[in-house]
Design a protein around this motif. Structure first.
Motif, PDB file in Angstrom:
ATOM      1  N   HIS A 119       0.818  -1.221   0.000  1.00  0.00           N
ATOM      2  CA  HIS A 119       0.000   0.000   0.000  1.00  0.00           C
ATOM      3  C   HIS A 119       0.846   1.263   0.000  1.00  0.00           C
ATOM      4  O   HIS A 119       0.546   2.224  -0.715  1.00  0.00           O
ATOM      5  N   SER A 120       1.881   1.265   0.826  1.00  0.00           N
ATOM      6  CA  SER A 120       2.717   2.465   0.943  1.00  0.00           C
ATOM      7  C   SER A 120       3.417   2.783  -0.372  1.00  0.00           C
ATOM      8  O   SER A 120       3.545   3.951  -0.742  1.00  0.00           O
ATOM      9  N   SER A 121       3.860   1.748  -1.080  1.00  0.00           N
ATOM     10  CA  SER A 121       4.525   1.987  -2.368  1.00  0.00           C
ATOM     11  C   SER A 121       3.544   2.570  -3.376  1.00  0.00           C
ATOM     12  O   SER A 121       3.880   3.485  -4.129  1.00  0.00           O
ATOM     13  N   PHE A 122       2.291   2.063  -3.387  1.00  0.00           N
ATOM     14  CA  PHE A 122       1.282   2.617  -4.287  1.00  0.00           C
ATOM     15  C   PHE A 122       0.984   4.080  -3.949  1.00  0.00           C
ATOM     16  O   PHE A 122       0.851   4.922  -4.839  1.00  0.00           O
ATOM     17  N   THR A 123       0.877   4.371  -2.648  1.00  0.00           N
ATOM     18  CA  THR A 123       0.571   5.738  -2.220  1.00  0.00           C
ATOM     19  C   THR A 123       1.751   6.670  -2.482  1.00  0.00           C
ATOM     20  O   THR A 123       1.568   7.836  -2.849  1.00  0.00           O
ATOM     21  N   PHE A 124       2.968   6.159  -2.318  1.00  0.00           N
ATOM     22  CA  PHE A 124       4.174   6.981  -2.489  1.00  0.00           C
ATOM     23  C   PHE A 124       4.306   7.501  -3.928  1.00  0.00           C
ATOM     24  O   PHE A 124       4.752   8.632  -4.143  1.00  0.00           O
ATOM     25  N   TRP A 125       3.898   6.677  -4.898  1.00  0.00           N
ATOM     26  CA  TRP A 125       4.076   7.066  -6.304  1.00  0.00           C
ATOM     27  C   TRP A 125       2.904   7.870  -6.852  1.00  0.00           C
ATOM     28  O   TRP A 125       2.926   8.286  -8.017  1.00  0.00           O
TER      29      TRP A 125
END
Length: 293
Positions: free
Chosen positions: A141-147
């Motif tokens: 989730h964090s990687s999706f939100t980060f980008w």
């Protein structure tokens, strides 16, 4: 929106945070010091207490700073870090509560095979699996939100950085992120809840067939405390992550998130201490040892 509530919220949240620190540290230290608590149940309970310490510390100190001072800011790196750990630790707790319910199921429904089923090596693997699954899900989730590209404004409409609040800053369509969040929330909230209720359904059936009143009281003491903790955690989590977003639910969601982030971790030690005879007796033994020394 309500600046006059900031001092009140600061005092209340600080009190609950101190209760969380003291109560959970008490359980961890007591489980380590008292030989009678060197059992698998208290191994998992110590994991839960450590998890609650980390969970609250990932967001509450920053929240207290924002409530006390005139500035309500957090760096982008700090926001992403807070988002990652809050989601990782929350997911870990969902899985760990399933493991704890399975431990109680094995103890009550399969007492003769308990030491074989719940051997120390298997229990350590279950604990590790809980932590790994939580941090892996959060990394996704964090990687999706980060980008996700952000718009001009930088106002997170929440008490802390928690999905899906940072997604509202995006300039692009975030339906894919929201769908991913809904699917994984269903996996890590609904499925664990079904497994927990199934375990306690089997425990209730086994308890009803018991003839010993002492055995009944002991089972209700340990399992009742665990069910109360499950209710305090899962019901607010379902209200947040499994309902479609709307303007009316947004403000409710903030206070519900505040409840399971601040209040629930502080109540867990009280529930396990007040309703558990083993913990009370262990505390008396340790106090008695201290006086003798």
């Amino acid at each position: 929106h309500w600046p006059h509530l900031e001092v009140v919220l600061f005092v209340l949240i600080l009190m609950f945070y101190l209760m969380t620190l003291i109560g959970n540290l008490f359980i961890i230290v007591l489980s380590y010091l008292d030989a009678h608590l060197h059992t698998l149940m208290y191994f998992f309970l110590s994991n839960l207490s450590f998890l609650d310490l980390c969970y609250t510390t990932s967001s509450i100190p920053q929240l207290l700073v924002n409530l006390w001072g005139p500035e309500k800011t957090i760096s982008y790196a700090g926001c992403m870090t807070q988002l990652y750990f809050a989601l990782a630790l929350g997911t870990t707790e969902c899985v760990l509560l399933v493991v704890m319910s399975y431990d109680r199921y094995a103890a009550v429904c399969r007492p003769l095979h308990y030491t074989v089923i719940m051997n120390p090596r298997f229990c350590h693997l279950l604990a590790v699996a809980s932590w790994v699954s939580g941090f892996t899900n959060s990394a996704l989730h964090s990687s999706f939100t980060f980008w996700v590209p952000l718009c001009g404004h930088r106002q997170v409409d929440h008490f802390f950085c928690e999905v899906p609040a940072p997604l509202q800053l995006s300039c692009v369509d975030t339906r894919a992120n929201e769908l991913t969040l809904l699917i994984t929330s269903s996996i890590f909230v609904l499925i664990p809840l079904i497994l927990i209720l199934s375990s306690y359904g089997a425990i209730a059936w086994a308890v009803l067939r018991m003839q010993s009143s002492a055995g009944l009281q002991r089972v209700f003491g340990t399992c009742g405390a665990h069910l109360m903790v499950v209710s305090l955690f899962f019901i607010p989590a379902m209200c947040i992550h499994l309902q479609p977003p709307s303007e009316s639910s947004q403000d409710q969601g903030k206070f519900i998130a505040l409840f399971y982030t601040v209040v629930t971790p502080s109540l867990n030690p009280l529930i396990y201490t007040l309703r558990n005879k083993d913990v009370r007796e262990a505390a008396r033994r340790q106090v008695g040892l201290d006086w003798e020394i």
